[in-house]
Every structure is written in C-alpha cells, then in structure tokens.
Design an enzyme around this catalytic site. Structure first.
Site, PDB file in Angstrom:
ATOM      1  N   HIS A  80       0.828  -1.211   0.000  1.00  0.00           N
ATOM      2  CA  HIS A  80       0.000   0.000   0.000  1.00  0.00           C
ATOM      3  C   HIS A  80       0.863   1.262   0.000  1.00  0.00           C
ATOM      4  CE1 HIS A  80       0.305   0.928   4.410  1.00  0.00           C
ATOM      5  NE2 HIS A  80       0.327  -0.385   4.553  1.00  0.00           N
ATOM      6  N   ASP A  82      -0.224   4.432   0.964  1.00  0.00           N
ATOM      7  CA  ASP A  82      -0.514   5.452   1.977  1.00  0.00           C
ATOM      8  C   ASP A  82       0.237   5.191   3.273  1.00  0.00           C
ATOM      9  OD1 ASP A  82      -2.208   3.148   2.397  1.00  0.00           O
ATOM     10  OD2 ASP A  82      -3.350   4.331   3.862  1.00  0.00           O
ATOM     11  N   GLU A 177      -4.966   1.818   2.744  1.00  0.00           N
ATOM     12  CA  GLU A 177      -4.951   0.621   3.597  1.00  0.00           C
ATOM     13  C   GLU A 177      -5.015   1.008   5.065  1.00  0.00           C
ATOM     14  OE1 GLU A 177      -3.145  -2.655   6.031  1.00  0.00           O
ATOM     15  OE2 GLU A 177      -2.546  -0.559   5.832  1.00  0.00           O
ATOM     16  N   ASP A 200       3.867  -6.356   3.722  1.00  0.00           N
ATOM     17  CA  ASP A 200       3.399  -5.310   4.634  1.00  0.00           C
ATOM     18  C   ASP A 200       3.643  -5.686   6.093  1.00  0.00           C
ATOM     19  OD1 ASP A 200       2.154  -2.968   5.470  1.00  0.00           O
ATOM     20  OD2 ASP A 200       0.125  -3.783   5.303  1.00  0.00           O
TER      21      ASP A 200
END
Length: 413
Positions: A80, A82, A177, A200
């Site tokens: 992700h 963000d 996310e 992640d």
C-alpha cells in the site's frame, strides 16, 4: 539489491498520508503523487500491462514469464502507498545510520529527540547493521513504502534478468490501507493472479497468514442536561454514562493487556457533553467464535444500561470490518510452505506469527485472492521512532525473487 534503498529513500519523501475523516476516493489526493511516480518507473523498466486506476488510485503491472515458464502459476505482490494518519508524513527526512552501535540513537540534536534502547529493547539486536531513521518529527513511512520499494526492485531485477526462471508476476499498489479501505476497489479479476502476497509486515522472517476478525462499533449516549444547581434526580450525564459502559467491558480484554492470540475491546475515541457522548470502539479476536461472543457481550452491555437509564439512551451501531484470512489460506498452505522454504534457503529464520491487526490481504483472500503477508524490514510503525533495516530490506527483495522462482520450479501450488 541497492536499488531497493534508492527506491525507498525516494518514496518516503512523497507525502501520502491517508485520512480517516475524508469521504473522497482515495481519502487524500496526494496519494496519486506516488502512484504517478510508480507508473512512470514501471514504464521505464519495461513492465507490461500497466494499469493506473485514476479514479481510485490503484496501480497494476506485469512482469512477463520467462521463456518456457508460461504455465507456472501467476504470483502477485501487493503493497500500500498510503501512510498512517497517526503521525504526519510530510517533510520526511530519512537518514541512514551506518554500522549501528546498538545504543541510543540521537534523531534530532536540535530538539533532543532520542530513540532509546530502554524504550525499544529490540534495538541492540540490529548492532552492526544499517538502519534508516527519521529526524523524530515525522513517521518514516516504512509501512508500507518499504514493501513498495521491495516489490519495485524485484520487478526491475526480473525484467533486467530474463534468464531467471519465473512465471508471470503481477504487482499491485493500493491506497488507503491505513484507513481500512485498501481493498475496497481492488480489481481482483483485472489483477489476474492465482495467488499473491502482501508485503506489509515487520522484521525479517515474519510470515503471517492469520489476522484478527474485526468489527467497528459506535456507542451514542443520549443524556439529559440540567443546570447542575438543580440536577438532583434529573440530570443524566452522557459522559459519565459512556464511562459506565466502558467499565462494564472485561477489564483484562484491553489492548494494553493482551498479546498473541488474545483479542480485545479498544476504546479508540470518546467525545461528548452532558447532553450527548459518542464512543468509538474496535473489537478484535483471532477466533471467530470468541469474536462473535465479544460482539454479543458488547450489545448486552448496551441492553442492560438501556434498562437502567431508559429505552434508546444507548444506541449502538456495529459493523464487521474483515475476517481472519486463515480460513482461506489453510486451503492453500503452499503459500506459507513455499515462503518458508525460500527463507531457509536464504538463511532467514521463518517466524510465523498472527497479525494483531489486518492487511489488504485479509480482505483480498475473501475476495478470491489467497494472500498471506510477508515481512518488509520495518519496525515501530505509525510513530516518530519508526525505522527500517537496510540489510533486511535487501534480503527481502531477494526473498521475493526466489519465491517466484520457487513457483516456476514446482509449476503448481
């Protein structure tokens, strides 16, 4: 593998902080700033099937299969773009600490911001390695720009080395996310992978295929405001009643006192006056039965207090957010076993742990794309003391490359 660090240091300087209060798609338009950079870099490295969803801010691309391996499963990697709303992501000033000595790190001499070993006792385990830190005024953005950087470095390496055996590889980058909306508009059909991994996680070796079942709840308490000088037997203080609601939840089932597979009720926000108070909660548990029981208990507290104070004094809104992807991944355990095999081949000790949270992969798994989570080499996410380990990020890039090779070798899950 130096490219991964070049990528990372470039990406973290782009502010992509998402917003919990926004109603736009994505929640902040500045997330497009990184998306456009990634599209440009993918084009320059020769990636194929590049798609930029300009409305929702998703980026997809392909690394074509090497000759003779077109029949191998299509493996995807997702990260992700963000960063967390918890701490500002504007003006990030990354710095590499060469040959870390295992002691306190002075992040900001002017403001005397120090990352102390007493606060973060895992720090000495990085002695002799290279750490990327902030100046203590922002987060770093390793969550999840480390994953973005590693996936991009992997893609570029495979494109530059077509002799490496691998099937088709799909890469995907998502917005929002951190505010729970990363998979909202992810196009699983367009992505076209048979299986995928989110990149992640945290320290090197972490491999996760279990996460919380999650729900969000809002408790609105309707009070009655009366002048305090004449309040006896008349006032109903919504703030105090909200506190009473909290006091009736199991005291030990609080994130401050739980770890591992233990679930919790978390009071995330409380605002109010005597007239009305609003308490926002998240409810979590890895076990689906315990999760459902927690929700039932939560509602029972509201029912009890409504009998005490009056009908509809306590109004509860509750909505499930995501579920434990273990239910899906257990049917495709090759994803875990192949990742563990590659880790051991690279001298990495696999650490299979439950996620005490959620990832895009949890929702994607239930959308038809089995998707466990891999490490990134970052730590202390969502805070000013966030850092990433250069050595681990380089190793993780190798890990991604070797995983696609593993699937080319086996040709089947």
């Amino acid at each position: 593998m130096e490219k991964v660090i070049e990528n990372f240091l470039r990406y973290v300087k782009i502010d992509t902080q998402s917003s919990e209060d926004s109603t736009s798609l994505p929640s902040t338009l500045k997330q497009h700033d990184l998306a456009k950079v990634l599209v440009d870099e993918l084009q320059k490295m020769g990636a194929e099937e590049i798609t930029y969803d300009r409305e929702h801010c998703y980026v997809y691309a392909s690394v074509p299969a090497s000759v003779g391996h077109e029949a191998a499963p299509v493996i995807g990697f997702i990260a992700h773009m963000d960063t967390s709303p918890a701490v500002t992501g504007a003006g990030v000033k990354p710095r590499i600490v060469e040959e870390y000595d295992g002691k306190d790190i002075l992040l900001n001499p002017e403001k005397q911001i120090v990352m102390r070993v007493t606060d973060f006792p895992e720090l000495p385990s990085y002695k002799g390695k290279r750490l990327i830190v902030t100046d203590g005024t922002t987060l770093l953005g390793a969550d999840d720009k480390a994953g973005v950087a590693e996936i991009m470095a992997m893609a570029e390496y495979l494109l530059a080395h077509p002799e490496i055996p691998h099937g088709k590889v799909r890469v995907g980058f998502t917005p929002d996310e951190e505010v729970g909306a990363g998979a909202d508009h992810f196009d699983v059909k367009l992505f076209g992978a048979d299986f995928a991994y989110t990149v992640d996680g945290g320290r090197l070796g972490e491999l996760e295929y279990e996460n919380f079942n999650a729900a969000g709840a809002k408790v609105t308490v309707h009070g009655r405001s009366v002048h305090p000088g004449a309040a006896k037997d008349k006032m109903q203080n919504a703030i105090l009643m909200a506190q009473e609601f909290q006091s009736m939840l199991p005291a030990a089932e609080n994130p401050m006192y739980t770890c591992g597979y233990e679930g919790f009720y978390h009071l995330d926000r409380l605002n109010g006056t005597v007239e009305e108070a609003v308490a926002e909660y998240i409810i979590r548990d890895h076990d689906r039965n315990k999760f459902e029981k927690k929700k039932e208990t939560f509602l029972q507290v509201g029912e009890f207090l409504n009998k005490k104070y009056g009908e509809n004094v306590f109004e509860i809104e509750m909505k499930d957010s995501y579920y434990n992807m273990k239910e899906v991944i257990e049917k495709h355990m090759h994803l875990v076993e192949n990742a563990k095999e590659v880790m051991l081949e690279l001298g990495i000790e696999p650490v299979v742990v439950p996620i005490r949270g959620g990832t895009d992969g949890a929702r994607l798994s239930f959308m038809g794309l089995p998707c466990p989570n891999l490490c990134t080499g970052g730590a202390n996410f969502h805070g000013r003391f966030e850092y990433a380990c250069v050595d681990e990020m380089e190793k993780i890039t190798q890990l991604l490359i070797k995983i696609v090779q593993k699937y080319a070798e086996k040709r089947v899950g």
